[in-house]
Write a protein that holds these residues in place. Sequence first.
Motif, mmCIF file in Angstrom:
data_model
loop_
_atom_site.group_PDB
_atom_site.id
_atom_site.type_symbol
_atom_site.label_atom_id
_atom_site.label_comp_id
_atom_site.label_asym_id
_atom_site.label_seq_id
_atom_site.Cartn_x
_atom_site.Cartn_y
_atom_site.Cartn_z
ATOM 1 N N MET A 2 4.139 -4.561 6.562
ATOM 2 C CA MET A 2 3.494 -4.023 5.365
ATOM 3 C C MET A 2 2.470 -2.952 5.730
ATOM 4 S SD MET A 2 5.200 -5.585 3.143
ATOM 5 C CE MET A 2 4.376 -5.015 1.673
ATOM 6 N N ASN A 3 2.491 -2.497 6.999
ATOM 7 C CA ASN A 3 1.677 -1.363 7.450
ATOM 8 C C ASN A 3 0.202 -1.504 7.071
ATOM 9 O OD1 ASN A 3 1.856 1.215 8.883
ATOM 10 N ND2 ASN A 3 1.109 2.108 6.980
ATOM 11 N N GLY A 4 -0.356 -2.655 7.467
ATOM 12 C CA GLY A 4 -1.753 -2.887 7.115
ATOM 13 C C GLY A 4 -1.970 -3.051 5.630
ATOM 14 N N ARG A 5 -0.866 -3.314 4.903
ATOM 15 C CA ARG A 5 -0.913 -3.482 3.450
ATOM 16 C C ARG A 5 -1.430 -2.229 2.747
ATOM 17 N NH1 ARG A 5 -2.500 -8.127 5.732
ATOM 18 N NH2 ARG A 5 -4.717 -7.961 5.265
ATOM 19 N N ALA A 6 -1.151 -1.087 3.348
ATOM 20 C CA ALA A 6 -1.530 0.170 2.705
ATOM 21 C C ALA A 6 -0.707 0.377 1.439
ATOM 22 C CB ALA A 6 -1.318 1.320 3.672
ATOM 23 N N ARG A 7 -1.343 0.845 0.394
ATOM 24 C CA ARG A 7 -0.688 1.071 -0.894
ATOM 25 C C ARG A 7 -1.031 2.470 -1.377
ATOM 26 N NH1 ARG A 7 2.570 -3.613 -1.741
ATOM 27 N NH2 ARG A 7 1.490 -5.264 -0.612
#
Length: 586
Positions: free
Chosen positions: A455-460
């Motif tokens: 989730m890529n550091g949960r980047a949004r």
Amino acid sequence: MRDVIVVGAGGGGPVVAKELAAFGLDVLLLEAGPHYTDPRASWTHYENDANNPLTGFLRFGPSDRDKPAWLREEPQNSYVLQLAGVGGTTQHYYGNSPRAYRGLFAGYDGPDKDAYDTEHAFPFPYEELVPYYEWVEATLPVQTAAMGTKETVFFRGAEQLGIPVQTTKDTLRDSYRPQENAILQPGGTAGLTTDPARLRYPQATGCTYCGFCLEGCMEPIKAPRNQFAKRSTDNSYVPMALTASAWSREGRDVTLIPDAFVLKVHTERRGSRTVATGVTWRDTRTGERHREDAEVVVLAGGATETPRLWLGSGLPNPNGWVGRGYTDHFLDGVTGLFDEETGSSKGPSSAARCDFPGRGALEQLGLPPAMQAFTMALSDSGIRGRYTNGRGMQGPWDGRAGRVLGPELKDAMRNGIDNLVNILILTGDDVQARNRVVLSAFPPDEHGAVAKVIMNGRARTRRTVDNREFLARKATELLRKAGARRVYRYDWAPLLLHVHSSMRMGHSPDDSVLNADAESRWVGNLYVADNSALPNALGGPNPTLTTQALATRTAEKILTKHFGGTPWVRTGTPTPSTDPRISQAL
């Protein structure tokens, strides 16, 4: 040689299998997990027995519960809540069956079009999917949810938000309504008593208000399998597939093999094309390997396992989008504590909702006690009043967001769960290539390389984050107006429940894996029919109904393209999965 092999018996695979079997095709349906043919003999309502991710009967693992669960790598603080077994994750879903928002489809030109991830829209107009929605809604069937006390409390708050009641299947504006869900309405004594002696079929039909949706459905007692209240695919499409010759004039019964973990998709060159020809699968009980060949292969293992199987099979991935675009509705939870009894433990676990097209949705969410405590302790913001991990957002909720533990948790659950109303936040999550499924560097298991969810550091995106904050504030406002004396917000770590788009269909071959027919762009005769085929997160609505409508459309494309059939959805009449001919044939 089969006509069609379907890999995965979760939300989408049985739809394709049932529809094609109804036209006499020889369909093999393979499922890695178990098939609980008699749930009442195999299941309980004990939460740990059902939901423990390592040992529960509803887990991602083999049928032998003495064996370990299958491995996945999740490098971030997250929890992938997906199941193996016939019925897949629909075994414990809540049956919520809203349609997607129209703004995520080709050609949408409404005044709010800029609120949606139109860069990753469906490659056809919304109107094209409507007949397939209607077909699935009639087949399951989808009905307006039964109402109770918790819904009354929710609607009391929703009315004060100043939005209207929605009265159509299509969501056209901000609104609130009872859920359209795939749970049979209570009939007879169902919903009127808790006496097991009076909750037996046919005296009781449909939902018995037991409140245990999360533990799978085995109600009413003594009901035929296709009359169980919740229309998970193990109770609806699978029985239809297994008895197709009984209810369809041309039908041929599907061959279902559970405990069959598919290891590889086989291909061959035919002129200038690479074409899928079959699969190899492993019997998880004996360890034996088998190969089956077919004219068409359909992958329906879910948004995590389908890309894992693709990558593990060495199938083409020229644009790098296999496994990418993993969307998950960036869930969050808000709970209101009331002085009155809310009935949170009774009835369909989620029966009311508010929709905010372009933003997402709010759903009333019922949970049994242990899962209630678990969800109140799943956070990215530390412990309320103790530490915040740099987050702990402040807002209209009480205190900072974060885990509810200790005396505060005891106070919240002093009367069990029947003074609480939970609201699940479902955002319109944008597609991002950096959120993806890859093959783990961990040692492979007996089925090959395992999946790694990144989730890529949960980047949004900024829009996704804004959607979540908007909805958290709306949920808090709703609970306040309904009379909650305290409101908790959790700032959940990723609870990966509604996951989609990792094998997305799309307009452009630059950022999609499937064409508009859900067929692979690079491998002929290879289709995808699970949540991973969805091109986006639907704007926030629960994905199963749209996946099943799309799977119905995909089955029609397969029949017409490969087997000389004709389209049927616009001219035929669906057979309900509750048809007595099905129960007689089982």
